[in-house]
Design an enzyme around this catalytic site. Structure first.
Site, PDB file in Angstrom:
ATOM      1  N   GLY A 132       0.818  -1.213   0.000  1.00  0.00           N
ATOM      2  CA  GLY A 132       0.000   0.000   0.000  1.00  0.00           C
ATOM      3  C   GLY A 132       0.847   1.256   0.000  1.00  0.00           C
ATOM      4  CG  HIS A 174       3.402   0.873  -5.468  1.00  0.00           C
ATOM      5  ND1 HIS A 174       3.525   1.902  -4.587  1.00  0.00           N
ATOM      6  CD2 HIS A 174       4.003  -0.199  -4.890  1.00  0.00           C
ATOM      7  CE1 HIS A 174       4.169   1.500  -3.513  1.00  0.00           C
ATOM      8  NE2 HIS A 174       4.480   0.223  -3.663  1.00  0.00           N
ATOM      9  CE  LYS A 195      12.239   2.122  -3.532  1.00  0.00           C
ATOM     10  NZ  LYS A 195      12.630   1.640  -2.203  1.00  0.00           N
TER      11      LYS A 195
END
Ligand code: PAF
Length: 280
Positions: free
Chosen positions: A31, A37, A149
């Site tokens: 989240g 994302h 990342k």
């Protein structure tokens, strides 16, 4: 977007979709979603019939002194963003139904978990490998999407897919950065504006190293010293600056073949990571 909390319900639904011949793309998240994302979600949307996103702040991958309880949570915004990206399923389990009481099976990628962040966050990658394995067993995706990342995490997931014979493809997509160069991360929300300026030393040090390599610099100690100096000048408390093989993450000796520079450091109470592959 259909929201499912119960693991068994999700698994049954995924089985049904697979049997009907649909391809499933999966993006696991904790989240506090950002464009990084969403770039994974968009790619999953392009490449699959059905897109599944999980949102679960996995307690198993946080150490006792880490930021589990204050990890950013923004369910309303996350839902809105995922609906906009036309995600089909949001899986949002609750910890007690995900890790049943008496849970005792864990997954560990041994060598890959030892160095870099593994050295500073004992148990972290065991938590990641275990949750990802469980999620793969529930979603049974054809493709799963991760960001570069978290390079060490991506390598560990690739290894577990190979070693445990999961029949799925792992896609690792490039790190997205803000306009100032900072790698997108949910933890950037912790940074004050002053801290954010200091944090820029990390991408700038990597960019400096890339330039040096491009200009022909082949001395590892000089590059490392240059990076350390730049981080220290901005008061980044360094966990590590490592030069490693991109495949097995072991330290490199010379700078002839492509190598990865991985950095982790603290700005105030926020731990940031970043990396870059160098092509000498
Ligand atoms: O990268 C993350 O957000 C997490 O480590 C993951 C892969 C969702 C597992 O909890």
């Amino acid at each position: 977007m259909k929201e499912i909390k119960n693991p068994k319900t999700l698994q049954r639904e995924m089985e049904r979709l697979r049997r009907s011949g649909r391809t499933l793309g999966f993006v696991p998240t904790m989240g506090a979603l950002h464009e990084g994302h969403l770039s994974l979600v968009r790619r999953a949307r392009r490449e699959n019939d059905v897109v599944v996103v999980s949102l679960f702040v996995n307690p198993l991958q946080f150490g006792p002194k880490e930021d589990f309880s204050r990890y950013p949570r923004s369910l309303g915004e996350d839902r809105r963003a995922l609906r906009q990206e036309k995600v089909d399923y949001l899986f949002r389990p609750l910890a007690p139904s995900f890790y049943l009481s008496g849970h005792q099976t864990f997954v560990e990628a041994r060598e890959l978990s030892r160095g870099l962040c593994g050295r500073f966050r004992p148990g972290h990658f065991r938590g990641v490998a275990t949750v990802v394995t469980k999620l793969f067993n529930l979603v049974m995706p054809h493709r799963a999407y991760f960001g570069a990342k978290d390079y060490q995490q991506a390598r560990i997931v690739q290894a577990l897919v190979r070693d445990l014979n999961f029949n799925l493809e792992i896609k690792v997509l490039p790190t997205l950065r803000d306009r100032d160069g900072l790698a997108l991360s949910s933890r950037n929300r912790y940074l004050s504006s002053r801290e954010r300026k200091r944090a820029l030393a990390i991408p700038r040090a990597l960019a400096w190293a890339r330039d040096e390599v491009r200009k022909g610099q082949r001395s590892l100690p000089s590059l490392k010293q240059g990076i350390l100096r730049r981080l220290r000048a901005s008061k980044v408390r360094i966990d590590y600056v490592e030069f490693v093989e991109p495949d097995d993450l072991t330290p490199v000796r010379g700078l002839k073949a492509p190598f990865l520079i991985a950095v982790a450091g603290w700005v105030g109470k926020t731990r940031l990571i970043d990396n870059a592959i160098m092509w000498p």
